[in-house]
Design an enzyme around this catalytic site. Structure first.
Site, PDB file in Angstrom:
ATOM      1  CG  MET A  30      -1.326  -1.290   1.371  1.00 25.86           C
ATOM      2  SD  MET A  30      -3.209  -1.314   2.495  1.00 25.86           S
ATOM      3  CE  MET A  30      -2.845  -0.997   3.797  1.00 25.86           C
ATOM      4  CB  ALA A  32       4.274   4.844   2.560  1.00 26.94           C
ATOM      5  N   GLY A  36      11.254  -2.895   5.472  1.00 27.06           N
ATOM      6  CA  GLY A  36      10.471  -4.172   5.256  1.00 27.06           C
ATOM      7  C   GLY A  36      10.297  -4.559   3.414  1.00 27.06           C
ATOM      8  CG  HIS A  37       6.958  -1.776   1.279  1.00 31.53           C
ATOM      9  ND1 HIS A  37       6.921  -1.080   2.690  1.00 31.53           N
ATOM     10  CD2 HIS A  37       6.098  -2.572   2.125  1.00 31.53           C
ATOM     11  CE1 HIS A  37       5.553  -1.251   3.488  1.00 31.53           C
ATOM     12  NE2 HIS A  37       4.793  -1.845   2.828  1.00 31.53           N
ATOM     13  CG  MET A 184      12.098  -1.153   9.675  1.00 33.76           C
ATOM     14  SD  MET A 184      12.407  -0.869   8.694  1.00 33.76           S
ATOM     15  CE  MET A 184      14.331  -0.462   9.250  1.00 33.76           C
TER      16      MET A 184
END
Ligand code: PAF
Length: 278
Positions: A30, A32, A36-37, A184
């Site tokens: 989503m 931001a 972690g992403h 995170m």
């Protein structure tokens, strides 16, 4: 990296890839984006020929309208990060684009939808299934990557994938933490400096459980850990120690890889975390 906004353009790209029989990795987000992403994208890079990241703030999974409005958005930084780490396709549809001509077949999530997040956020997981099913349908990935910070979400998505017999591998990836232990999260962007400090109590409480599990039952440790947590400044929504498969609450005995799950609020910012205890 190609940034694509419409289904029609995405289809053109994906048709070309499918023809070449390429392995595709999907990282639904989503936005931001944080480390972690980035770790999901990096892992996907090593296991696929092509990595597709999606950024879509899915309104149907927000049971609290305020939370949706305040959800952080930082499109330009997200694009830059994804470029840097070698994402191949960024798909960034709007709500109309993604939900047009689509009806989610529906799913009974059973117990998964009545405990912890399911109980606290009615409709949330159906919203998650609705969008993830749609993203799977559109992108038809070989592998799809999700962070274990949302432990119950991973369980729901695995359940849904089995339920519809989708030929997609769900890859669950470890939570990435700041050096001080804070998990995170996009929502961390909304924390002020004091709240950031206060938020450390989530991980400390999980560590408290991990450090003490050998001398206590899950039932007793939940009471003690709640007491420990309440010495901090956050407001506890729930703390559960659960079986990692069924997510059922543990009382008298530990099972292998028991999970402690915690949710608390700093002001109106809802924070979630979990830890494998044994
Ligand atoms: O974990 C998230 O960010 C979202 O729930 C997901 C999986 C991208 C679906 O909107």
């Amino acid at each position: 990296m190609k940034t694509i906004y419409t289904l029609a353009n995405l289809k053109i790209e994906l048709d070309a890839l499918l023809e070449k029989n390429k392995k595709t990795g999907l990282v639904p987000t989503m936005g931001a984006l944080h480390n972690g992403h980035a770790s999901l994208v990096r892992k996907a890079k090593t296991e696929n020929d092509v990595v597709i990241t999606t950024i879509f703030i899915n309104p149907t999974q927000f049971n609290n309208p305020e939370d949706l409005i305040k959800y952080p958005r930082k499109e330009e930084e997200d694009k830059k990060l994804l470029e840097e780490i070698g994402c191949d396709i960024l798909f960034m549809p709007n709500t109309e684009e993604i939900y047009q001509n689509y009806e989610f077949p529906g799913i009974d999530l059973g117990k998964l939808d009545t405990i912890m997040e399911g109980k606290q956020r009615p409709g949330h997981f159906i919203g998650v299934c609705q969008i993830v099913y749609r993203l799977f349908q559109i992108t038809q990935p070989t592998n799809a990557y999700f962070g274990l910070k949302d432990f119950q979400q991973v369980a729901v998505i695995k359940y849904m994938t089995n339920y519809f017999k989708l030929p997609i591998n769900i890859i669950a990836c470890d939570t990435v933490r700041e050096e001080n232990g804070l998990a995170m999260s996009s929502r961390n962007l909304r924390l002020n400096e004091t709240q950031k400090e206060d938020a450390l109590i989530l991980y400390s409480t999980l560590k408290f459980i991990q450090n003490n599990y050998q001398n206590s039952s899950p039932y007793q440790l939940k009471i003690d850990a709640t007491h420990f947590f309440n010495q901090g400044n956050l407001s506890l929504e729930y703390l559960e120690i659960v079986n990692p498969e069924t997510l059922e609450q543990l009382n008298d005995t530990w099972v292998a890889e028991s999970i402690a799950c915690i949710v608390a609020s700093a002001g109106d910012i809802r924070l979630i975390d979990n830890l494998k205890i044994n």
